[in-house]
Design a protein around this motif. Structure first.
Motif, short mmCIF file in Angstrom:
data_model
loop_
_atom_site.label_atom_id
_atom_site.label_comp_id
_atom_site.label_asym_id
_atom_site.label_seq_id
_atom_site.Cartn_x
_atom_site.Cartn_y
_atom_site.Cartn_z
N GLU A 98 0.81 -1.22 0.00
CA GLU A 98 0.00 0.00 0.00
C GLU A 98 0.85 1.27 0.00
O GLU A 98 0.59 2.21 -0.74
CB GLU A 98 -0.94 0.02 1.22
N THR A 99 1.88 1.30 0.83
CA THR A 99 2.73 2.50 0.94
C THR A 99 3.45 2.80 -0.37
O THR A 99 3.62 3.96 -0.75
CB THR A 99 3.77 2.32 2.07
N LEU A 100 3.88 1.74 -1.07
CA LEU A 100 4.69 1.93 -2.28
C LEU A 100 3.92 1.71 -3.57
O LEU A 100 4.50 1.74 -4.66
CB LEU A 100 5.90 0.98 -2.23
N SER A 101 2.59 1.50 -3.45
CA SER A 101 1.74 1.22 -4.63
C SER A 101 2.28 0.06 -5.47
O SER A 101 2.44 0.14 -6.67
CB SER A 101 1.60 2.47 -5.51
N LEU A 102 2.56 -1.04 -4.79
CA LEU A 102 3.11 -2.22 -5.46
C LEU A 102 2.09 -3.38 -5.51
O LEU A 102 2.46 -4.54 -5.57
CB LEU A 102 4.39 -2.69 -4.75
N GLN A 103 0.81 -3.02 -5.50
CA GLN A 103 -0.25 -4.05 -5.46
C GLN A 103 -0.22 -4.99 -6.67
O GLN A 103 -0.72 -6.10 -6.60
CB GLN A 103 -1.64 -3.40 -5.37
N LYS A 104 0.39 -4.54 -7.78
CA LYS A 104 0.42 -5.38 -8.97
C LYS A 104 1.83 -5.86 -9.28
O LYS A 104 2.12 -6.35 -10.35
CB LYS A 104 -0.13 -4.59 -10.18
N ASN A 105 2.72 -5.68 -8.31
CA ASN A 105 4.12 -6.06 -8.52
C ASN A 105 4.36 -7.48 -8.03
O ASN A 105 3.46 -8.13 -7.51
CB ASN A 105 5.00 -5.07 -7.75
N SER A 106 5.60 -7.96 -8.18
CA SER A 106 5.87 -9.32 -7.72
C SER A 106 6.47 -9.31 -6.31
O SER A 106 7.20 -8.41 -5.93
CB SER A 106 6.79 -10.06 -8.69
N LEU A 107 6.13 -10.35 -5.57
CA LEU A 107 6.60 -10.53 -4.20
C LEU A 107 7.42 -11.81 -4.15
O LEU A 107 6.94 -12.88 -4.54
CB LEU A 107 5.41 -10.64 -3.24
#
Length: 308
Positions: free
Chosen positions: A247-256
């Motif tokens: 949420e903080t970095l707007s990485l909701q569609k990124n890879s984890l």
């Protein structure tokens, strides 16, 4: 050989240091392991001896330490500024005078996992920590504050919960569980009194408690309700580390990237964790690390070589 420059990446784990040496083009020349360089868990003499051995081995590989242009060390405990200065002076003392960058092992793990400087990583080993970095270069770290106040979902917290289930079952607070016999067998003891003796012995450390965690997989496979409940609790705790990063970095569609034995070896924790993740972030890709943290150190060292 002298015309080629080399770089080295170090991953200072709790029990050993993994080292990767590559040439300036990123081709890995050699990997090796040495002793631990973590000032939190080792005394200064043994850290110094390990760093001396590492510098000497790098020198042999590169045909002279002067041919190694950049070294990047990822280690635990470097948020303490004293640790960085101690480590720097040790490395210099043993004859290395090239570029030196010391950072947290979660930073090198992130870069190694994605083979690029951005993305997210969740590490659940003895402890637990989440880290993210977006393409704008902003970072956000969650967790990793140690076993006394944090490390939720980690091997330590699972080990503690297994011991807790054992004493609660003994009291009749929860139904009988196969965890009891499994823990007794693992620790080669046979009573709650001995469990208390083990837990509160000054020589017992967090790694000893975390070493009990692998029992969870077997107990879950047998369908034990107490074990399944611990696995679910662990997965939820780990999932909660991801939310603020995404949420903080707007990485909701990124890879984890998932790292550490709890996420990589316990299929029950991992599948529950993935389920929670997909439920909230359907477009987030869950991966296993592409490279290790020592290779992450190499990528960071190569980047610094380009910049200088």
């Amino acid at each position: 050989m002298a015309s080629v420059k080399f770089v080295a990446g170090l991953d200072g784990g709790g029990t050993k240091t993994a080292v990767t040496v590559a040439d300036e083009y990123g081709v890995v020349v050699k990997t090796f392991t040495s002793g631990a360089i973590n000032y939190n868990g080792q005394d200064e003499v043994s850290v110094g001896a390990s760093l001396k051995e590492i510098v000497e081995t790098i020198a042999q590989i590169c045909g002279g330490i002067e041919h190694c242009a950049e070294v990047c060390i990822g280690a635990a405990g470097v948020s303490n500024p004293n640790v960085v200065s101690k480590m720097t002076s040790q490395v210099r003392l043993h004859g290395y005078h090239g570029g030196l960058h010391i950072t947290g092992d979660h930073e090198t793990a992130l870069v190694g996992a994605h083979r690029r400087p951005y993305g997210m990583i969740l590490i659940a080993g003895t402890g637990s920590i989440g880290l993210g970095k977006n393409e704008a270069g902003l970072t956000h770290r969650v967790g990793g504050y140690g076993h006394l106040i944090d490390d939720e979902g980690s091997g330590y917290s699972i080990g503690r919960d297994l011991l807790s289930a054992l004493v609660q079952a003994q009291d009749g607070r929860i139904p009988r569980t196969i965890i009891t016999d499994m823990v007794y067998q693992k620790l080669a003891i046979s009573s709650v009194q001995e469990i208390i003796g083990f837990v509160y012995d000054k020589r017992t450390n967090k790694k000893d408690i975390a070493a009990i965690a692998p029992i969870l997989s077997e107990a879950c496979a047998a369908g034990d309700p107490a074990a399944l409940s611990i696995a679910e609790k662990s997965a939820l705790s780990l999932f909660q580390l991801v939310i603020p990063v995404a949420e903080t970095l707007s990485l909701q569609k990124n890879s984890l990237a998932m790292a550490g034995s709890v996420l990589l070896k316990n299929t029950f924790v991992q599948s529950k964790f993935r389920e929670l993740l997909i439920g909230r972030y359907p477009e987030m890709e869950c991966i296993t690390p592409k490279s290790d943290a020592s290779m992450g150190g190499v990528y960071m060292a190569l980047q610094r070589l380009k910049e200088h």
